[in-house]
Design an enzyme around this catalytic site. Structure first.
Site, PDB file in Angstrom:
ATOM      1  N   HIS A  17      32.992  54.896 -36.984  1.00 48.25           N
ATOM      2  CA  HIS A  17      32.644  56.105 -37.743  1.00 48.25           C
ATOM      3  C   HIS A  17      33.819  56.534 -38.635  1.00 48.25           C
ATOM      4  O   HIS A  17      33.637  56.889 -39.797  1.00 48.25           O
ATOM      5  CB  HIS A  17      32.324  57.268 -36.789  1.00 48.25           C
ATOM      6  CG  HIS A  17      31.092  57.085 -35.971  1.00 48.25           C
ATOM      7  ND1 HIS A  17      31.036  57.319 -34.617  1.00 48.25           N
ATOM      8  CD2 HIS A  17      29.837  56.689 -36.316  1.00 48.25           C
ATOM      9  CE1 HIS A  17      29.815  57.096 -34.159  1.00 48.25           C
ATOM     10  NE2 HIS A  17      29.074  56.700 -35.168  1.00 48.25           N
ATOM     11  N   LYS A  41      18.601  62.450 -27.782  1.00 54.33           N
ATOM     12  CA  LYS A  41      19.758  61.723 -27.248  1.00 54.33           C
ATOM     13  C   LYS A  41      20.461  62.497 -26.130  1.00 54.33           C
ATOM     14  O   LYS A  41      21.566  62.158 -25.748  1.00 54.33           O
ATOM     15  CB  LYS A  41      20.725  61.403 -28.373  1.00 54.33           C
ATOM     16  CG  LYS A  41      20.218  60.275 -29.259  1.00 54.33           C
ATOM     17  CD  LYS A  41      21.345  59.605 -29.993  1.00 54.33           C
ATOM     18  CE  LYS A  41      20.894  58.279 -30.593  1.00 54.33           C
ATOM     19  NZ  LYS A  41      21.981  57.585 -31.276  1.00 54.33           N
ATOM     20  N   ARG A  91      25.641  47.980 -39.800  1.00 53.01           N
ATOM     21  CA  ARG A  91      26.535  47.133 -39.001  1.00 53.01           C
ATOM     22  C   ARG A  91      26.018  45.708 -38.937  1.00 53.01           C
ATOM     23  O   ARG A  91      26.769  44.770 -38.796  1.00 53.01           O
ATOM     24  CB  ARG A  91      26.674  47.707 -37.583  1.00 53.01           C
ATOM     25  CG  ARG A  91      27.421  49.021 -37.540  1.00 53.01           C
ATOM     26  CD  ARG A  91      27.215  49.709 -36.225  1.00 53.01           C
ATOM     27  NE  ARG A  91      25.793  49.986 -36.033  1.00 53.01           N
ATOM     28  CZ  ARG A  91      25.241  50.318 -34.898  1.00 53.01           C
ATOM     29  NH1 ARG A  91      25.979  50.416 -33.812  1.00 53.01           N
ATOM     30  NH2 ARG A  91      23.946  50.565 -34.814  1.00 53.01           N
ATOM     31  N   SER A 128      28.181  54.188 -30.067  1.00 55.91           N
ATOM     32  CA  SER A 128      28.651  55.231 -29.159  1.00 55.91           C
ATOM     33  C   SER A 128      28.193  54.957 -27.725  1.00 55.91           C
ATOM     34  O   SER A 128      28.936  55.185 -26.770  1.00 55.91           O
ATOM     35  CB  SER A 128      28.154  56.605 -29.619  1.00 55.91           C
ATOM     36  OG  SER A 128      28.693  56.886 -30.878  1.00 55.91           O
TER      37      SER A 128
HETATM   38  N1  COA Z   1      30.506  52.391 -36.511  1.00 55.29           N
HETATM   39  C1  COA Z   1      30.288  52.555 -35.216  1.00 55.29           C
HETATM   40  N2  COA Z   1      29.106  52.929 -34.683  1.00 55.29           N
HETATM   41  C2  COA Z   1      28.112  53.151 -35.539  1.00 55.29           C
HETATM   42  C3  COA Z   1      28.257  53.019 -36.909  1.00 55.29           C
HETATM   43  C4  COA Z   1      29.525  52.606 -37.392  1.00 55.29           C
HETATM   44  N3  COA Z   1      29.767  52.426 -38.688  1.00 55.29           N
HETATM   45  N4  COA Z   1      27.092  53.304 -37.488  1.00 55.29           N
HETATM   46  C5  COA Z   1      26.261  53.609 -36.513  1.00 55.29           C
HETATM   47  N5  COA Z   1      26.866  53.524 -35.330  1.00 55.29           N
HETATM   48  C6  COA Z   1      26.285  53.715 -34.008  1.00 55.29           C
HETATM   49  C7  COA Z   1      26.203  55.147 -33.584  1.00 55.29           C
HETATM   50  O1  COA Z   1      27.322  55.507 -32.815  1.00 55.29           O
HETATM   51  C8  COA Z   1      24.948  55.181 -32.764  1.00 55.29           C
HETATM   52  O2  COA Z   1      25.222  54.808 -31.431  1.00 55.29           O
HETATM   53  P1  COA Z   1      24.298  55.296 -30.222  1.00 55.29           P
HETATM   54  O3  COA Z   1      22.861  55.015 -30.596  1.00 55.29           O
HETATM   55  O4  COA Z   1      24.755  54.474 -29.123  1.00 55.29           O
HETATM   56  O5  COA Z   1      24.554  56.772 -30.071  1.00 55.29           O
HETATM   57  C9  COA Z   1      24.085  54.076 -33.336  1.00 55.29           C
HETATM   58  O6  COA Z   1      24.965  53.250 -34.044  1.00 55.29           O
HETATM   59  C10 COA Z   1      23.052  54.577 -34.268  1.00 55.29           C
HETATM   60  O7  COA Z   1      23.703  55.359 -35.249  1.00 55.29           O
HETATM   61  P2  COA Z   1      22.897  56.325 -36.173  1.00 55.29           P
HETATM   62  O8  COA Z   1      21.736  55.610 -36.735  1.00 55.29           O
HETATM   63  O9  COA Z   1      23.837  56.994 -37.117  1.00 55.29           O
HETATM   64  O10 COA Z   1      22.257  57.339 -35.134  1.00 55.29           O
HETATM   65  P3  COA Z   1      22.640  58.762 -34.781  1.00 55.29           P
HETATM   66  O11 COA Z   1      21.752  59.217 -33.709  1.00 55.29           O
HETATM   67  O12 COA Z   1      24.089  58.822 -34.535  1.00 55.29           O
HETATM   68  O13 COA Z   1      22.276  59.621 -36.078  1.00 55.29           O
HETATM   69  C11 COA Z   1      20.489  60.673 -37.366  1.00 55.29           C
HETATM   70  C12 COA Z   1      21.127  59.387 -36.881  1.00 55.29           C
HETATM   71  C13 COA Z   1      21.531  61.606 -37.880  1.00 55.29           C
HETATM   72  C14 COA Z   1      19.536  60.350 -38.487  1.00 55.29           C
HETATM   73  C15 COA Z   1      19.643  61.253 -36.246  1.00 55.29           C
HETATM   74  O14 COA Z   1      20.275  61.361 -35.021  1.00 55.29           O
HETATM   75  C16 COA Z   1      19.117  62.625 -36.587  1.00 55.29           C
HETATM   76  O15 COA Z   1      19.742  63.613 -36.667  1.00 55.29           O
HETATM   77  N6  COA Z   1      17.897  62.705 -36.764  1.00 55.29           N
HETATM   78  C17 COA Z   1      17.285  63.974 -37.092  1.00 55.29           C
HETATM   79  C18 COA Z   1      15.905  63.674 -37.371  1.00 55.29           C
HETATM   80  C19 COA Z   1      15.800  62.923 -38.685  1.00 55.29           C
HETATM   81  O16 COA Z   1      16.150  63.398 -39.726  1.00 55.29           O
HETATM   82  N7  COA Z   1      15.252  61.704 -38.571  1.00 55.29           N
HETATM   83  C20 COA Z   1      15.025  60.881 -39.709  1.00 55.29           C
HETATM   84  C21 COA Z   1      13.647  61.109 -40.205  1.00 55.29           C
HETATM   85  S1  COA Z   1      13.371  60.280 -41.744  1.00 55.29           S
END
Ligand code: COA
Length: 163
Positions: A17, A41, A91, A128
């Site tokens: 991140h 989550k 990724r 994560s």
């Molecule tokens: N380096 C390390 N880890 C990474 C990464 C990077 N560059 N990019 C992603 N990851 C990891 C994250 O830590 C996460 O790990 P986890 O699933 O074990 O917690 C995983 O990859 C997925 O990441 P991400 O897709 O960013 O998920 P998120 O839950 O952290 O956030 C949101 C995604 C913000 C879209 C989501 O949680 C959210 O808020 N949704 C709200 C509802 C919404 O708007 N949905 C979309 C409708 S169109």
């Protein structure tokens, strides 16, 4: 003014991140790190306040970062914050399917474009939940999270295992 949003749950924030935040911060005037409070989550390892403080700490040398928590749809938060761009990272090819759907839906709803950063290959296998598992198994996390927060993330993982 170019203002971007990098959303995520950051539980915990990782070196991957931080790498994206550093690279994205160079391309915009202001970067909002959006800390999503995502009920899907829960239960979380770290409270929202702990995560917010950690992100602020690991980015303190970057002048254009603001950390803001949000609930609900990320696109609504993006509109509320009046950003011009959403930042996400890829990724591996397996991330693409979900990201493609999300970027398309968000563009339909708001007109906002999503800009993708390829994760640095050093961090392309980190997530994560992987970090949480490694910590709860008693292994130190120096290779996965920024050094300033390692101690706290490790101890939180240990506590979670015991409780
Ligand atoms: N380096 C390390 N880890 C990474 C990464 C990077 N560059 N990019 C992603 N990851 C990891 C994250 O830590 C996460 O790990 P986890 O699933 O074990 O917690 C995983 O990859 C997925 O990441 P991400 O897709 O960013 O998920 P998120 O839950 O952290 O956030 C949101 C995604 C913000 C879209 C989501 O949680 C959210 O808020 N949704 C709200 C509802 C919404 O708007 N949905 C979309 C409708 S169109």
């Amino acid at each position: 003014m170019r203002k971007a949003l990098f959303p995520g749950t950051f539980d915990p924030p990782t070196l991957g991140h931080l790498d994206i935040i550093q690279r994205a911060s160079l391309l915009c005037d202001e970067l909002i790190v959006g800390l999503a409070l995502n009920p899907e989550k829960d239960p979380s390892l770290l409270s929202a306040e702990e995560r917010r403080k950690m992100i602020e700490e690991i980015t303190h040398d970057l002048p254009n970062i603001t950390v803001v928590t949000f609930t609900g749809l990320m696109v609504d938060f993006a509109l509320e914050q009046q950003v011009n761009l959403i930042i996400r990272s890829l990724r591996a090819a397996s991330d693409l399917e979900f990201e493609f759907s999300m970027a398309s839906a968000n563009r339909k709803m708001s007109g906002l474009e999503t800009l993708f950063f390829m994760a640095d290959e050093k961090y392309s296998r980190i997530s994560s939940s992987l970090v949480r598992q490694i910590g709860s198994g008693g292994h130190r996390l120096y290779d996965f999270v920024p050094s300033q927060i390692e101690e706290r993330v490790f101890h939180a993982s240990q506590k979670k295992r015991i409780s």
